[in-house]
Write an enzyme that holds these catalytic residues in place. Structure first.
Site, PDB file in Angstrom:
ATOM      1  CB  ALA A   1      -0.944   0.002   1.207  1.00  0.00           C
TER       2      ALA A   1
ATOM      3  CB  SER B   1       4.207   0.637  -4.090  1.00  0.00           C
ATOM      4  OG  SER B   1       2.863   0.338  -4.475  1.00  0.00           O
TER       5      SER B   1
ATOM      6  CG  ASN C   1      -0.163  -2.545  -5.585  1.00  0.00           C
ATOM      7  OD1 ASN C   1      -0.026  -2.230  -6.761  1.00  0.00           O
ATOM      8  ND2 ASN C   1       0.611  -2.063  -4.617  1.00  0.00           N
TER       9      ASN C   1
ATOM     10  CB  SER D   1       2.657  -6.423 -15.737  1.00  0.00           C
ATOM     11  OG  SER D   1       3.563  -5.766 -16.605  1.00  0.00           O
TER      12      SER D   1
ATOM     13  CE1 TYR E   1       7.174  -7.643 -12.329  1.00  0.00           C
ATOM     14  CE2 TYR E   1       6.931  -7.198 -14.673  1.00  0.00           C
ATOM     15  CZ  TYR E   1       6.572  -6.946 -13.371  1.00  0.00           C
ATOM     16  OH  TYR E   1       5.601  -6.011 -13.089  1.00  0.00           O
TER      17      TYR E   1
ATOM     18  CB  SER F   1       5.963 -13.552 -11.891  1.00  0.00           C
ATOM     19  OG  SER F   1       6.071 -12.149 -12.100  1.00  0.00           O
TER      20      SER F   1
ATOM     21  CB  ILE G   1       3.428   3.105 -13.134  1.00  0.00           C
ATOM     22  CG1 ILE G   1       2.277   2.122 -13.421  1.00  0.00           C
ATOM     23  CG2 ILE G   1       2.975   4.192 -12.165  1.00  0.00           C
ATOM     24  CD1 ILE G   1       1.796   1.379 -12.205  1.00  0.00           C
TER      25      ILE G   1
END
Length: 220
Positions: free
Chosen positions: A8, A10, A69, A120, A134, A137, A164
């Site tokens: 929370a 990040s 998240n 993602s 990654y 995942s 982002i």
């Protein structure tokens, strides 16, 4: 309404928490270091996915929304990536997400709640190089989302953000590449991803979907 947001503190986790709070949710958050930043949206729990102690959930009586998240990103080619960096990604992005969801499921079933997982665009295309582990995942996250919705009957969906916007990426070659490759030039605002999370949390009739928020990167 009550929501639990992992990771929370990040950039994205904080934006999601703020968006939910401003739309009527009391927010529970998790962070490895709860003292890192003020969290005015509800209650923050210290939680380390490597330690994996989910007992804090016993302090939550109601839960309408789980937002998975928390995530870790490491970089390295198939030939050079060390086992530790690979395992760190799997521990949080795959094992941690699975175990958190499993631990919270009884609360979500009581409220007929929703789950929104953060995937993602790397789950849908080969990423930006040297990120196969990654990307894999996050591929798990999208596949798990579909199957969990079918298995539980809960509204389980995912958001797949593009790159982002963050201060550390400002004026970098990666920012330039992403901007040139996107329909709307520029990296994705965390606020826009948070809005997508809120949409999926409150929408009816949407199950097992991954919503892409990438400024049109995947279209080019």
């Amino acid at each position: 309404m009550y929501a639990l947001v992992t990771g929370a503190l990040s950039t994205l986790g904080y934006a999601i928490s703020e968006k939910l709070y401003n739309n009527g949710y009391t927010v529970y958050g998790t962070a490895r270091d709860p003292l890192k930043k003020d969290f005015p949206f509800g209650r923050l729990f210290r939680f380390d996915f490597k330690e994996g102690d989910y007992s804090f959930l016993s302090q939550i009586d109601e839960l309408d929304l789980l937002v998975n998240n928390a995530g870790i990103f490491t970089e390295g080619s198939q030939e050079t990536l060390c086992d530790e960096d690979f395992q760190a990604v799997i521990d949080v992005n795959v094992t941690g997400l699975f175990k958190m969801t499993k631990a919270a499921l009884f609360l979500l079933k009581k409220s007929s709640g929703a789950v929104v997982n953060i995937s993602s665009i790397n789950a849908l295309h080969p990423g930006f190089g040297s990120t196969a582990h990654y990307d894999g995942s996050k591929g798990f996250v999208s596949a798990y989302t579909r199957s969990l919705a079918m298995e539980t009957g809960l509204r389980v969906n995912a958001v797949a953000p593009g790159l982002i916007k963050a201060d550390r990426l400002s004026s970098t070659p990666l920012e330039a590449m992403y901007s040139q490759h996107s329909v709307f030039s520029g990296m994705v605002e965390a606020e826009d991803v948070a809005s997508a999370v809120l949409f999926l949390a409150s929408s009816k009739g949407i199950y097992g979907q991954t919503l892409v928020v990438d400024n049109g990167y995947l279209l080019k």
